[in-house]
Design a protein around this motif. Structure first.
Motif, PDB file in Angstrom:
ATOM      1  N   PHE A  46       2.356 -37.832 -47.799  1.00  0.00           N
ATOM      2  CA  PHE A  46       2.725 -38.391 -46.493  1.00  0.00           C
ATOM      3  C   PHE A  46       1.453 -38.549 -45.670  1.00  0.00           C
ATOM      4  N   ASP A  47       0.781 -39.681 -45.820  1.00  0.00           N
ATOM      5  CA  ASP A  47      -0.528 -39.858 -45.206  1.00  0.00           C
ATOM      6  C   ASP A  47      -0.403 -40.291 -43.745  1.00  0.00           C
ATOM      7  N   GLN A  58       0.429 -41.880 -38.058  1.00  0.00           N
ATOM      8  CA  GLN A  58       0.855 -42.956 -38.954  1.00  0.00           C
ATOM      9  C   GLN A  58       1.611 -44.018 -38.147  1.00  0.00           C
ATOM     10  N   PRO A  59       1.055 -45.218 -38.008  1.00  0.00           N
ATOM     11  CA  PRO A  59       1.700 -46.236 -37.180  1.00  0.00           C
ATOM     12  C   PRO A  59       2.799 -47.007 -37.901  1.00  0.00           C
ATOM     13  N   ASP A  60       2.822 -46.943 -39.235  1.00  0.00           N
ATOM     14  CA  ASP A  60       3.749 -47.776 -39.993  1.00  0.00           C
ATOM     15  C   ASP A  60       4.953 -47.013 -40.524  1.00  0.00           C
ATOM     16  N   VAL A  61       5.019 -45.722 -40.245  1.00  0.00           N
ATOM     17  CA  VAL A  61       6.146 -44.886 -40.655  1.00  0.00           C
ATOM     18  C   VAL A  61       6.567 -44.038 -39.466  1.00  0.00           C
ATOM     19  N   ASP A  62       7.865 -43.882 -39.277  1.00  0.00           N
ATOM     20  CA  ASP A  62       8.374 -43.012 -38.229  1.00  0.00           C
ATOM     21  C   ASP A  62       8.258 -41.570 -38.714  1.00  0.00           C
ATOM     22  N   ALA A  66      11.289 -39.914 -40.935  1.00  0.00           N
ATOM     23  CA  ALA A  66      11.018 -39.907 -42.368  1.00  0.00           C
ATOM     24  C   ALA A  66      10.829 -38.489 -42.904  1.00  0.00           C
ATOM     25  N   ALA A  67      10.237 -37.623 -42.105  1.00  0.00           N
ATOM     26  CA  ALA A  67       9.947 -36.265 -42.568  1.00  0.00           C
ATOM     27  C   ALA A  67      11.209 -35.430 -42.762  1.00  0.00           C
ATOM     28  N   LYS A  68      12.323 -35.844 -42.165  1.00  0.00           N
ATOM     29  CA  LYS A  68      13.557 -35.073 -42.304  1.00  0.00           C
ATOM     30  C   LYS A  68      14.029 -35.004 -43.751  1.00  0.00           C
ATOM     31  N   GLY A  74       2.572 -34.301 -47.485  1.00  0.00           N
ATOM     32  CA  GLY A  74       1.169 -34.564 -47.866  1.00  0.00           C
ATOM     33  C   GLY A  74       0.456 -33.466 -48.599  1.00  0.00           C
ATOM     34  N   LEU A  75       1.265 -32.332 -49.351  1.00  0.00           N
ATOM     35  CA  LEU A  75       0.638 -31.208 -50.097  1.00  0.00           C
ATOM     36  C   LEU A  75       0.039 -31.664 -51.418  1.00  0.00           C
TER      37      LEU A  75
END
Length: 286
Positions: A46-47, A58-62, A66-68, A74-75
């Motif tokens: 998750f960059d 990150q401007p192109d992903v919420d 999205a993290a939910k 990003g590990l």
């Protein structure tokens, strides 16, 4: 490829694209959860924004939405192999397990948050400005975060969907270029009820459809800011005119953008040092 010069249309399409990412990650995670063991977790590369390296937001992903779908973002990298970041996370997990009896119910509450908005980020791409070394909007976010960090003030990041905005004592709101009336009214109410906000230029300028507001700028938040402006320009050779701040001459130099502010109820903290724009305020407090 961008096939429109209409900022409203391109911003709406970008919102649609962000939702596709959110839905796709949730769909993938749901499939994995059917087969994974209870002791396994779901992670993702998750960059953040890319500026020669991971940088800013990150401007192109919420981020929040999205993290939910993930247990931990990003590990692992693309090779799915353990790496120093993964090993460090395992170490922290073991520490938590070892100290859990002492850490249980321990809470860290920050009084400061930085408000970011993917909608504002997208709109600003169409109508913003750039610095020589990269997109200025990320520089704004990072500069405020760095300032808080150097003052040893820890902070959270919130977005317009956050339910806990009112819990903070201070909100930093950089470049909130596009926002619905409801959000700006919510921020006005937050201030009216005792909250503090630091706004930067370009905030409140357009609505959620990237339509410029046909009122005094900065739109609805002029009520809380106690100012208005109708003109803006690039700084050229302008600098700050301010007393008793112990600033070096180079620290007073301006870059990128100027809004020529007229105070209504606000107190002027700094004017512009310029032969024509010297009558306008640069920094105000209300």
């Amino acid at each position: 490829m961008v096939n429109t010069i209409n900022g409203s249309l391109s911003s709406e399409f970008a919102k649609f694209q962000r939702q596709l990412v959110t839905d796709y990650l949730a769909w993938q995670a749901a499939i994995v959860r059917e087969y994974k063991r209870p002791d396994q977790f779901i992670t993702q590369n998750f960059d953040l924004e890319w500026h020669g390296y991971s940088f800013g937001i990150q401007p192109d992903v919420d981020h929040f939405a999205a993290a939910k779908a993930l247990d931990i973002a990003g590990l692992l990298s693309h090779d799915f192999e353990p790496n120093p970041v993964y090993d460090e996370a395992k170490t922290i997990g073991k520490d938590f397990d070892r100290l859990s009896s002492k850490l249980i119910n321990l809470k860290k509450k920050n009084d400061v948050a930085i408000l970011f908005s993917n909608e504002a980020l997208t709109a600003f791409k169409a109508f913003g400005f750039w610095l020589e070394h990269g997109p200025v909007i990320m520089m704004y976010y990072v500069s405020f975060y760095d300032g808080l960090y150097h003052m040893n003030v820890s902070c959270d990041f919130v977005d317009p969907t956050s339910k806990n905005i009112e819990d903070y004592k201070l909100l930093v709101v950089p470049l909130l270029y596009a926002a619905p009336d409801s959000l700006l009214k919510r921020l006005n109410a937050y201030v009216k009820n005792g909250g503090h906000i630091i706004y930067t230029c370009k905030s409140g300028f357009a609505d959620e459809n990237v339509k410029v507001r046909t009122t005094h700028q900065p739109g609805i938040i002029d009520e809380a800011c106690g100012i208005y402006y109708s003109q803006f320009t690039e700084p050229s050779n302008a600098s700050l005119k301010v007393d008793n701040w112990n600033l070096k001459p180079e620290d007073k130099k301006l870059n990128t953008w100027m809004e020529l502010i007229t105070p209504t109820t606000a107190k002027v903290l700094a004017y512009y040092d310029h032969p024509v724009w010297g009558k306008y305020a640069a920094i105000t407090q209300n």
